[in-house]
Design a protein around this motif. Structure first.
Motif, PDB file in Angstrom:
ATOM      1  N   GLU A   1      56.854 -38.463 -75.666  1.00  0.00           N
ATOM      2  CA  GLU A   1      56.516 -37.150 -75.110  1.00  0.00           C
ATOM      3  C   GLU A   1      57.677 -36.584 -74.308  1.00  0.00           C
ATOM      4  O   GLU A   1      58.011 -35.400 -74.420  1.00  0.00           O
ATOM      5  N   LEU A   2      58.318 -37.407 -73.522  1.00  0.00           N
ATOM      6  CA  LEU A   2      59.463 -36.955 -72.728  1.00  0.00           C
ATOM      7  C   LEU A   2      60.615 -36.536 -73.645  1.00  0.00           C
ATOM      8  O   LEU A   2      61.246 -35.499 -73.411  1.00  0.00           O
ATOM      9  N   ALA A   3      60.856 -37.280 -74.698  1.00  0.00           N
ATOM     10  CA  ALA A   3      61.906 -36.920 -75.659  1.00  0.00           C
ATOM     11  C   ALA A   3      61.577 -35.612 -76.360  1.00  0.00           C
ATOM     12  O   ALA A   3      62.457 -34.769 -76.568  1.00  0.00           O
ATOM     13  N   ARG A   4      60.311 -35.423 -76.703  1.00  0.00           N
ATOM     14  CA  ARG A   4      59.893 -34.183 -77.350  1.00  0.00           C
ATOM     15  C   ARG A   4      60.162 -32.984 -76.451  1.00  0.00           C
ATOM     16  O   ARG A   4      60.651 -31.955 -76.882  1.00  0.00           O
ATOM     17  N   ARG A   5      59.868 -33.154 -75.169  1.00  0.00           N
ATOM     18  CA  ARG A   5      60.043 -32.049 -74.225  1.00  0.00           C
ATOM     19  C   ARG A   5      61.506 -31.726 -73.947  1.00  0.00           C
ATOM     20  O   ARG A   5      61.834 -30.602 -73.616  1.00  0.00           O
ATOM     21  N   THR A   6      62.348 -32.713 -74.042  1.00  0.00           N
ATOM     22  CA  THR A   6      63.757 -32.494 -73.697  1.00  0.00           C
ATOM     23  C   THR A   6      64.637 -32.254 -74.911  1.00  0.00           C
ATOM     24  O   THR A   6      65.840 -32.069 -74.754  1.00  0.00           O
ATOM     25  N   SER A   7      64.040 -32.250 -76.102  1.00  0.00           N
ATOM     26  CA  SER A   7      64.846 -31.983 -77.296  1.00  0.00           C
ATOM     27  C   SER A   7      65.157 -30.490 -77.381  1.00  0.00           C
ATOM     28  O   SER A   7      64.373 -29.663 -76.924  1.00  0.00           O
ATOM     29  N   PRO A   8      66.304 -30.121 -77.957  1.00  0.00           N
ATOM     30  CA  PRO A   8      66.653 -28.711 -78.097  1.00  0.00           C
ATOM     31  C   PRO A   8      65.565 -27.954 -78.873  1.00  0.00           C
ATOM     32  O   PRO A   8      65.034 -28.456 -79.859  1.00  0.00           O
ATOM     33  N   GLY A   9      65.221 -26.788 -78.381  1.00  0.00           N
ATOM     34  CA  GLY A   9      64.203 -25.978 -79.034  1.00  0.00           C
ATOM     35  C   GLY A   9      62.790 -26.319 -78.621  1.00  0.00           C
ATOM     36  O   GLY A   9      61.836 -25.749 -79.125  1.00  0.00           O
ATOM     37  N   SER A  10      62.631 -27.234 -77.678  1.00  0.00           N
ATOM     38  CA  SER A  10      61.309 -27.628 -77.220  1.00  0.00           C
ATOM     39  C   SER A  10      60.668 -26.489 -76.432  1.00  0.00           C
ATOM     40  O   SER A  10      61.292 -25.901 -75.563  1.00  0.00           O
ATOM     41  N   PRO A  11      59.399 -26.154 -76.722  1.00  0.00           N
ATOM     42  CA  PRO A  11      58.725 -25.100 -75.953  1.00  0.00           C
ATOM     43  C   PRO A  11      58.674 -25.416 -74.463  1.00  0.00           C
ATOM     44  O   PRO A  11      58.811 -24.539 -73.638  1.00  0.00           O
ATOM     45  N   GLU A  12      58.491 -26.681 -74.109  1.00  0.00           N
ATOM     46  CA  GLU A  12      58.450 -27.089 -72.703  1.00  0.00           C
ATOM     47  C   GLU A  12      59.790 -26.811 -72.041  1.00  0.00           C
ATOM     48  O   GLU A  12      59.857 -26.320 -70.922  1.00  0.00           O
ATOM     49  N   LEU A  13      60.882 -27.105 -72.725  1.00  0.00           N
ATOM     50  CA  LEU A  13      62.214 -26.865 -72.200  1.00  0.00           C
ATOM     51  C   LEU A  13      62.443 -25.373 -72.033  1.00  0.00           C
ATOM     52  O   LEU A  13      62.988 -24.920 -71.035  1.00  0.00           O
ATOM     53  N   TYR A  14      61.982 -24.572 -73.001  1.00  0.00           N
ATOM     54  CA  TYR A  14      62.150 -23.123 -72.922  1.00  0.00           C
ATOM     55  C   TYR A  14      61.384 -22.569 -71.733  1.00  0.00           C
ATOM     56  O   TYR A  14      61.895 -21.746 -70.982  1.00  0.00           O
ATOM     57  N   ARG A  15      60.152 -23.024 -71.522  1.00  0.00           N
ATOM     58  CA  ARG A  15      59.358 -22.538 -70.378  1.00  0.00           C
ATOM     59  C   ARG A  15      60.051 -22.863 -69.069  1.00  0.00           C
ATOM     60  O   ARG A  15      60.089 -22.050 -68.167  1.00  0.00           O
ATOM     61  N   ALA A  16      60.595 -24.066 -68.952  1.00  0.00           N
ATOM     62  CA  ALA A  16      61.262 -24.456 -67.708  1.00  0.00           C
ATOM     63  C   ALA A  16      62.505 -23.604 -67.472  1.00  0.00           C
ATOM     64  O   ALA A  16      62.787 -23.202 -66.351  1.00  0.00           O
ATOM     65  N   ALA A  17      63.240 -23.282 -68.531  1.00  0.00           N
ATOM     66  CA  ALA A  17      64.458 -22.493 -68.391  1.00  0.00           C
ATOM     67  C   ALA A  17      64.155 -21.031 -68.113  1.00  0.00           C
ATOM     68  O   ALA A  17      64.918 -20.357 -67.426  1.00  0.00           O
ATOM     69  N   SER A  18      63.039 -20.519 -68.600  1.00  0.00           N
ATOM     70  CA  SER A  18      62.744 -19.105 -68.440  1.00  0.00           C
ATOM     71  C   SER A  18      61.889 -18.798 -67.219  1.00  0.00           C
ATOM     72  O   SER A  18      61.742 -17.654 -66.855  1.00  0.00           O
ATOM     73  N   SER A  19      61.325 -19.822 -66.574  1.00  0.00           N
ATOM     74  CA  SER A  19      60.503 -19.565 -65.400  1.00  0.00           C
ATOM     75  C   SER A  19      61.397 -19.342 -64.188  1.00  0.00           C
ATOM     76  O   SER A  19      62.490 -19.897 -64.093  1.00  0.00           O
ATOM     77  N   PRO A  20      60.932 -18.501 -63.256  1.00  0.00           N
ATOM     78  CA  PRO A  20      61.767 -18.218 -62.080  1.00  0.00           C
ATOM     79  C   PRO A  20      61.967 -19.450 -61.216  1.00  0.00           C
ATOM     80  O   PRO A  20      61.095 -20.303 -61.125  1.00  0.00           O
TER      81      PRO A  20
END
Length: 83
Positions: free
Chosen positions: A58-77
Protein backbone atom coordinates in the motif's frame (compact mmCIF):
# COMPACT_ATOMS: atom_id res chain seq x y z
CA UNK A 1 4.09 1.33 19.03
CA UNK A 2 5.22 -1.47 21.32
CA UNK A 3 4.55 -5.20 20.95
CA UNK A 4 1.36 -5.25 23.02
CA UNK A 5 -0.06 -2.19 21.22
CA UNK A 6 0.74 -3.77 17.86
CA UNK A 7 -0.85 -7.09 18.86
CA UNK A 8 -3.95 -5.24 20.07
CA UNK A 9 -4.13 -3.22 16.82
CA UNK A 10 -3.82 -6.32 14.65
CA UNK A 11 -6.37 -8.22 16.72
CA UNK A 12 -9.00 -5.45 16.54
CA UNK A 13 -8.67 -4.93 12.81
CA UNK A 14 -10.91 -7.47 11.10
CA UNK A 15 -9.94 -6.50 7.54
CA UNK A 16 -6.23 -5.63 7.14
CA UNK A 17 -6.62 -4.31 3.59
CA UNK A 18 -9.49 -1.98 4.53
CA UNK A 19 -7.62 -0.79 7.63
CA UNK A 20 -4.43 -0.05 5.72
CA UNK A 21 -6.24 1.61 2.82
CA UNK A 22 -8.12 3.87 5.24
CA UNK A 23 -4.96 4.93 7.10
CA UNK A 24 -3.28 8.18 6.16
CA UNK A 25 0.15 7.94 4.59
CA UNK A 26 1.72 9.12 7.87
CA UNK A 27 -0.22 6.50 9.85
CA UNK A 28 0.76 3.87 7.32
CA UNK A 29 4.42 4.78 7.79
CA UNK A 30 4.06 4.34 11.56
CA UNK A 31 2.39 0.97 11.07
CA UNK A 32 5.07 -0.23 8.64
CA UNK A 33 7.80 0.85 11.04
CA UNK A 34 6.15 -0.92 13.99
CA UNK A 35 5.65 -4.09 11.96
CA UNK A 36 9.24 -4.03 10.71
CA UNK A 37 10.60 -3.63 14.24
CA UNK A 38 8.35 -6.43 15.46
CA UNK A 39 9.45 -8.78 12.69
CA UNK A 40 13.04 -8.20 13.77
CA UNK A 41 12.36 -9.87 17.14
CA UNK A 42 12.71 -13.53 18.09
CA UNK A 43 8.91 -13.95 18.40
CA UNK A 44 6.94 -11.60 16.14
CA UNK A 45 3.23 -11.07 16.70
CA UNK A 46 1.13 -13.64 14.84
CA UNK A 47 0.11 -12.27 11.45
CA UNK A 48 2.70 -9.46 11.46
CA UNK A 49 4.37 -10.72 8.27
CA UNK A 50 1.11 -10.66 6.32
CA UNK A 51 0.29 -7.19 7.62
CA UNK A 52 3.80 -5.99 6.76
CA UNK A 53 3.50 -7.29 3.21
CA UNK A 54 0.12 -5.60 2.71
CA UNK A 55 1.27 -2.34 4.33
CA UNK A 56 4.45 -2.07 2.27
CA UNK A 57 2.47 -2.76 -0.92
CA UNK A 58 0.00 0.00 0.00
CA UNK A 59 2.81 2.41 0.83
CA UNK A 60 4.55 1.62 -2.47
CA UNK A 61 1.30 2.14 -4.35
CA UNK A 62 0.85 5.55 -2.77
CA UNK A 63 4.39 6.70 -3.46
CA UNK A 64 4.64 5.47 -7.03
CA UNK A 65 4.61 8.13 -9.78
CA UNK A 66 1.07 8.92 -10.89
CA UNK A 67 -0.47 7.72 -7.64
CA UNK A 68 -3.74 9.52 -6.79
CA UNK A 69 -2.64 9.69 -3.14
CA UNK A 70 0.63 11.36 -4.16
CA UNK A 71 -1.25 13.82 -6.38
CA UNK A 72 -3.64 14.77 -3.55
CA UNK A 73 -0.73 15.38 -1.18
CA UNK A 74 1.08 17.55 -3.74
CA UNK A 75 -2.00 19.57 -4.66
CA UNK A 76 -3.36 20.17 -1.16
CA UNK A 77 -2.44 23.44 0.54
CA UNK A 78 0.42 23.37 2.99
CA UNK A 79 0.35 24.79 6.52
CA UNK A 80 0.77 28.32 5.16
CA UNK A 81 -2.10 28.08 2.67
CA UNK A 82 0.10 27.92 -0.44
CA UNK A 83 -0.59 25.28 -3.03
Amino acid sequence: MNRSQLAHFLKLSADPEATLTAASTDELGIIVDALYRNLDTPKPVFGAQDWYDLATEELARRTSPGSPELYRAASSPDAYGAA
